[in-house]
Design a protein around this motif. Structure first.
Motif, short mmCIF file in Angstrom:
data_model
loop_
_atom_site.label_atom_id
_atom_site.label_comp_id
_atom_site.label_asym_id
_atom_site.label_seq_id
_atom_site.Cartn_x
_atom_site.Cartn_y
_atom_site.Cartn_z
N UNK A 1 -0.85 -30.29 -22.59
CA UNK A 1 0.49 -30.66 -22.14
C UNK A 1 0.45 -30.91 -20.64
N UNK A 2 0.98 -32.04 -20.24
CA UNK A 2 1.03 -32.40 -18.84
C UNK A 2 2.46 -32.17 -18.36
N UNK A 3 2.60 -31.41 -17.30
CA UNK A 3 3.92 -31.10 -16.79
C UNK A 3 4.31 -32.06 -15.67
N UNK A 4 5.59 -32.35 -15.58
CA UNK A 4 6.11 -33.27 -14.58
C UNK A 4 5.77 -32.79 -13.17
N UNK A 5 5.86 -31.50 -12.94
CA UNK A 5 5.59 -30.95 -11.61
C UNK A 5 4.15 -31.23 -11.19
N UNK A 6 3.23 -31.10 -12.12
CA UNK A 6 1.82 -31.35 -11.83
C UNK A 6 1.58 -32.82 -11.45
N UNK A 7 2.20 -33.71 -12.19
CA UNK A 7 2.05 -35.15 -11.91
C UNK A 7 2.65 -35.47 -10.54
N UNK A 8 3.84 -34.93 -10.27
CA UNK A 8 4.52 -35.20 -9.00
C UNK A 8 3.69 -34.69 -7.83
N UNK A 9 3.12 -33.51 -7.95
CA UNK A 9 2.29 -32.94 -6.89
C UNK A 9 1.07 -33.82 -6.63
N UNK A 30 0.67 -37.06 -7.33
CA UNK A 30 1.06 -38.35 -6.76
C UNK A 30 1.46 -38.22 -5.29
N UNK A 31 2.15 -37.15 -4.94
CA UNK A 31 2.53 -36.95 -3.54
C UNK A 31 1.28 -36.78 -2.67
N UNK A 32 0.29 -36.07 -3.16
CA UNK A 32 -0.95 -35.89 -2.41
C UNK A 32 -1.69 -37.21 -2.26
N UNK A 33 -1.81 -37.97 -3.34
CA UNK A 33 -2.53 -39.25 -3.29
C UNK A 33 -1.84 -40.27 -2.39
N UNK A 34 -0.52 -40.17 -2.24
CA UNK A 34 0.22 -41.09 -1.39
C UNK A 34 0.35 -40.60 0.05
N UNK A 55 -10.97 -40.56 3.16
CA UNK A 55 -9.81 -40.39 2.28
C UNK A 55 -10.13 -40.61 0.82
N UNK A 56 -10.98 -41.59 0.53
CA UNK A 56 -11.33 -41.86 -0.87
C UNK A 56 -12.15 -40.71 -1.44
N UNK A 57 -12.97 -40.10 -0.62
CA UNK A 57 -13.76 -38.94 -1.05
C UNK A 57 -12.86 -37.74 -1.34
N UNK A 58 -11.87 -37.54 -0.48
CA UNK A 58 -10.92 -36.44 -0.71
C UNK A 58 -10.13 -36.67 -2.00
N UNK A 59 -9.72 -37.90 -2.25
CA UNK A 59 -8.96 -38.22 -3.45
C UNK A 59 -9.81 -38.02 -4.71
N UNK A 60 -11.09 -38.29 -4.60
CA UNK A 60 -11.98 -38.14 -5.77
C UNK A 60 -12.13 -36.68 -6.17
#
Length: 55
Positions: free
Chosen positions: A21-29, A31-35, A48-53
């Motif tokens: 189960x994927x929770x909305x809070x996890x997805x939001x967190x 996406x906020x980090x990746x952006x 930055x690409x290494x950190x995202x990986x």
């Protein structure tokens, strides 16, 4: 035989999907980090690409 294998595959996929189960809070967190500016735009070959990986 193909019907049995197909049915087994479908049952396996649905059983795996029900357990993860994927929770909305996890997805939001995520996406906020990746952006965020912390990843410096995530250009090819950048730090930055290494950190995202690692996420």
């Amino acid at each position: 035989m193909k019907n049995i294998l197909s049915l087994s595959l479908v049952m396996f996929v649905f059983s795996c999907a029900a357990q993860n189960k994927i929770e909305e809070k996890s997805i939001k967190t995520s996406l906020e980090y990746l952006a965020s500016d912390v990843l410096e735009g995530r250009s090819t070959g950048s730090i930055g690409i290494e950190k995202a990986a690692v996420l």
